[in-house]
Design an enzyme around this catalytic site. Structure first.
Site, PDB file in Angstrom:
ATOM      1  CE1 TYR A  88     -33.831  20.018 -41.757  1.00 22.46           C
ATOM      2  CE2 TYR A  88     -35.706  21.517 -41.912  1.00 22.46           C
ATOM      3  CZ  TYR A  88     -34.332  21.307 -41.906  1.00 22.46           C
ATOM      4  OH  TYR A  88     -33.482  22.367 -42.033  1.00 22.46           O
ATOM      5  CG  PHE A 107     -20.787  33.211 -18.696  1.00 22.42           C
ATOM      6  CD1 PHE A 107     -20.098  32.585 -17.679  1.00 22.42           C
ATOM      7  CD2 PHE A 107     -20.960  32.542 -19.896  1.00 22.42           C
ATOM      8  CE1 PHE A 107     -19.573  31.305 -17.855  1.00 22.42           C
ATOM      9  CE2 PHE A 107     -20.437  31.264 -20.076  1.00 22.42           C
ATOM     10  CZ  PHE A 107     -19.748  30.642 -19.053  1.00 22.42           C
ATOM     11  CB  THR A 108     -16.510  33.307 -20.958  1.00 21.93           C
ATOM     12  OG1 THR A 108     -17.342  32.154 -20.822  1.00 21.93           O
ATOM     13  CG2 THR A 108     -15.580  33.411 -19.756  1.00 21.93           C
ATOM     14  CG  ASP A 140     -27.325  33.279 -18.782  1.00 23.52           C
ATOM     15  OD1 ASP A 140     -27.918  32.184 -18.742  1.00 23.52           O
ATOM     16  OD2 ASP A 140     -26.119  33.382 -19.038  1.00 23.52           O
ATOM     17  CE  LYS A 149     -23.750  25.783 -18.305  1.00 19.04           C
ATOM     18  NZ  LYS A 149     -23.540  25.942 -19.758  1.00 19.04           N
ATOM     19  NE  ARG A 163     -14.446  30.398 -15.851  1.00 21.25           N
ATOM     20  CZ  ARG A 163     -15.139  30.063 -16.943  1.00 21.25           C
ATOM     21  NH1 ARG A 163     -16.382  29.682 -16.850  1.00 21.25           N
ATOM     22  NH2 ARG A 163     -14.600  30.105 -18.136  1.00 21.25           N
ATOM     23  CG  PHE A 199     -11.517  30.300 -20.758  1.00 25.81           C
ATOM     24  CD1 PHE A 199     -12.044  31.449 -21.322  1.00 25.81           C
ATOM     25  CD2 PHE A 199     -12.337  29.206 -20.587  1.00 25.81           C
ATOM     26  CE1 PHE A 199     -13.374  31.498 -21.711  1.00 25.81           C
ATOM     27  CE2 PHE A 199     -13.666  29.241 -20.969  1.00 25.81           C
ATOM     28  CZ  PHE A 199     -14.184  30.397 -21.539  1.00 25.81           C
TER      29      PHE A 199
HETATM   30  N1  F0G Z   1     -24.518  31.499 -19.493  1.00 26.85           N
HETATM   31  C1  F0G Z   1     -23.957  30.986 -18.380  1.00 26.85           C
HETATM   32  C2  F0G Z   1     -24.215  31.644 -17.069  1.00 26.85           C
HETATM   33  C3  F0G Z   1     -23.156  29.846 -18.478  1.00 26.85           C
HETATM   34  O1  F0G Z   1     -22.605  29.359 -17.381  1.00 26.85           O
HETATM   35  C4  F0G Z   1     -22.936  29.251 -19.745  1.00 26.85           C
HETATM   36  C5  F0G Z   1     -22.056  28.102 -19.889  1.00 26.85           C
HETATM   37  C6  F0G Z   1     -23.544  29.831 -20.862  1.00 26.85           C
HETATM   38  C7  F0G Z   1     -24.339  30.949 -20.692  1.00 26.85           C
HETATM   39  C8  F0G Z   1     -23.344  29.279 -22.248  1.00 26.85           C
HETATM   40  O2  F0G Z   1     -24.024  28.092 -22.387  1.00 26.85           O
HETATM   41  O3  F0G Z   1     -22.254  26.365 -22.699  1.00 26.85           O
HETATM   42  O4  F0G Z   1     -24.621  25.933 -23.342  1.00 26.85           O
HETATM   43  O5  F0G Z   1     -23.232  27.474 -24.676  1.00 26.85           O
HETATM   44  N2  F0G Z   1     -21.276  27.758 -18.984  1.00 26.85           N
HETATM   45  C9  F0G Z   1     -20.393  26.597 -19.011  1.00 26.85           C
HETATM   46  C10 F0G Z   1     -19.615  26.571 -17.738  1.00 26.85           C
HETATM   47  C11 F0G Z   1     -19.554  26.484 -20.223  1.00 26.85           C
HETATM   48  O6  F0G Z   1     -18.751  25.686 -17.611  1.00 26.85           O
HETATM   49  O7  F0G Z   1     -19.858  27.380 -16.849  1.00 26.85           O
HETATM   50  P1  F0G Z   1     -23.496  26.899 -23.331  1.00 26.85           P
END
Ligand code: F0G
Length: 473
Positions: free
Chosen positions: A87, A139-140, A230, A273, A397, A464
């Site tokens: 843990y 970013f979303t 990021d 990624k 997108r 989305f």
């Molecule tokens: N920042 C970027 C630039 C991303 O592309 C993503 C995720 C995140 C943050 C968030 O990371 O998914 O680990 O919580 N991108 C995915 C995509 C979902 O399909 O582009 P996460």
């Protein structure tokens, strides 16, 4: 032939070789499923014309995302077996901490279940209601967490980023004037930090240059504004700096990543990624007081500060993946494969975002479905059509991803209305890329018959992912 002579000859040949080849061979394979057109038409209708709602069993080549979809190496799998599932104080956490410190250079490392977990902790800790967070395009999930904490995201990316045709080599750059105007307008005390992404996902995987990063740093230093990165695709960004920016050709990817991060105060990371894992992320900062604060919140939302929502084995796989990700041969082949697909489409005259980005090829849906107005979701329709045609899964997108204005509730109409063909790392072959290009071509040839969509279910947040549509006739 003496061994060193043989070595020299083969190395010499390699230096002249232009094509990239995968720097690995395949040990395990996963069989793909092939469906009929009628089955796919049923499946996409059932999924409300949203590729996120398809069953993966109904997908042939899955280019939905490069997130968590990479193939791990045998070393990473071996690392999984060495998970220390204590843990507290797992040795795998120490390996992860060492890898992040060594490669990215940040001092204090907090594991999180994935990138958005890190974004949540950072946003809740630094942003106060009424603050502004400038960034090189949104970013979303990043913007969602900034807004949820009461902040307003302000896009300060260069104009070229919004133009699919511009071939600017660093479309991820910050427009220094836009940033300094914002500082003048709202005052530096209203800007808790500048949010920089390398590469910029929503612009098409476009990089930011080292020169621009230094300028941003200089401006922020003047006003005492911190910068958080990021770092999700920072290794891909470093590859573009090495190959496109003057003065960096001789530096290693590791040196470039390290130098770039040194101009920032910390980073949010989705390990899913660049770092070649199926799950995991981290938040790393240089300021000890901030680390203490984010850890306090982390314990409540993610897990203890030495595991943050991850199993020991996940942290081990990520630690190994971080080191594998910075090998030049790896990153060259990774970006090379994306370029290969992009170049094929480009040669065939299909409108894509230029230059080809780091993690995917982005189709310009506005230029393909010219007859479908943006309020009828041309990119969403194109992604659905591409799936029905060939079983290739991609994602929208554009206007669906952009969502509504947090204050007014009005639709945002982004310049970019794109379909992303996102390439998982180490998963598909060059022949798969040929099939993908051919599939895009067949949809392109039938473009005049395409119709738009109507949204029939709209989720409140990040719509989305789960929105549903009906086809307009
Ligand atoms: N920042 C970027 C630039 C991303 O592309 C993503 C995720 C995140 C943050 C968030 O990371 O998914 O680990 O919580 N991108 C995915 C995509 C979902 O399909 O582009 P996460």
């Amino acid at each position: 032939m003496p061994q060193n002579e043989f070595h020299q000859q083969t190395m010499g040949q390699q230096a002249h070789r232009l094509s990239w080849a995968e720097p690995y061979k395949i040990k395990v394979v996963e069989l793909l499923s092939l469906t009929t057109r009628a089955e796919r038409q049923r499946a996409i209708k059932k999924a409300g014309h949203n590729t996120f709602l398809l069953e993966s069993a109904d997908v042939y080549i899955d280019l939905l995302t490069d997130s968590g979809t990479s193939a791990m190496s045998d070393r990473q799998w071996a690392g999984m077996m060495r998970g220390d599932e204590a843990y507290a104080g797992s040795r795998n956490f120490r390996h992860l901490e060492k890898a992040v410190r060594g490669v990215y250079g940040y001092q204090h490392v907090l594991p999180t279940h994935q990138g958005r977990g890190a974004e949540h902790l950072l946003s809740q800790t630094l942003i106060k209601p009424g603050d502004y967070i400038p960034g090189n395009m949104y970013f979303t999930t990043t913007r969602f967490h900034q807004e949820r904490a009461g902040g307003t995201f302000v896009d300060v990316i260069i104009d070229e980023a919004h133009d699919p045709k511009s071939e600017h080599p660093f479309k991820g750059n910050v427009d220094i004037k836009k940033l300094s105007n914002l500082i003048q307008k709202v005052g530096s005390e209203k800007i808790p930090y500048v949010s920089i992404a390398g590469t910029v996902n929503m612009a098409g995987g476009q990089p930011i240059s080292m020169g621009n990063m230094k300028e941003v740093r200089a401006l922020c230093n003047k006003y005492g504004i911190p910068i958080y990165l990021d770092a999700t695709r920072m290794v891909e960004n470093a590859y573009f700096i090495k190959t496109r920016e003057e003065g960096y050709a001789k530096l290693s990817i590791a040196e470039i990543v390290r130098a770039f991060c040194s101009h920032t105060d910390g980073a949010c990371m989705s390990g899913k990624k660049d770092s070649l894992v199926n799950i995991g992320g981290w938040l790393a900062v240089n300021c000890k007081e901030l680390y203490d604060e984010v850890s306090n919140l982390g314990v409540a939302y993610e897990g203890l500060h030495t595991y943050g929502g991850l199993a020991g084995r996940d942290m081990e796989a990520m630690a190994i993946g971080i080191r594998e990700s910075i090998h030049y041969k790896h990153i060259r082949a990774r970006v090379g494969q994306v370029e290969y697909l992009g170049n094929l489409l480009r040669e065939w005259g299909i409108p894509i975002v230029l230059p080809v980005g780091g993690h995917g090829v982005f189709l310009d849906a506005k230029a393909i479905y010219t007859h479908i107005p943006q309020e009828q979701f041309p990119a969403q329709a194109l992604a659905a059509d591409l799936y029905a045609e060939s079983g290739v899964r991609t994602m929208e997108r554009g206007i669906v991803s952009a969502g509504r204005d947090a204050q007014t509730g009005n639709e945002k109409y982004p310049e970019l209305e794109l379909v992303r063909l996102t390439i998982p790392r180490r998963v598909y072959t060059q022949a798969h890329m040929d099939v993908v290009a051919e599939s895009v071509m067949s949809v392109y040839e039938k473009r005049e018959n395409a119709t738009g969509l109507r949204m029939v279910y709209e989720p409140k947040f990040l719509r989305f992912f789960r929105a549903r549509f009906e086809r307009l006739m």
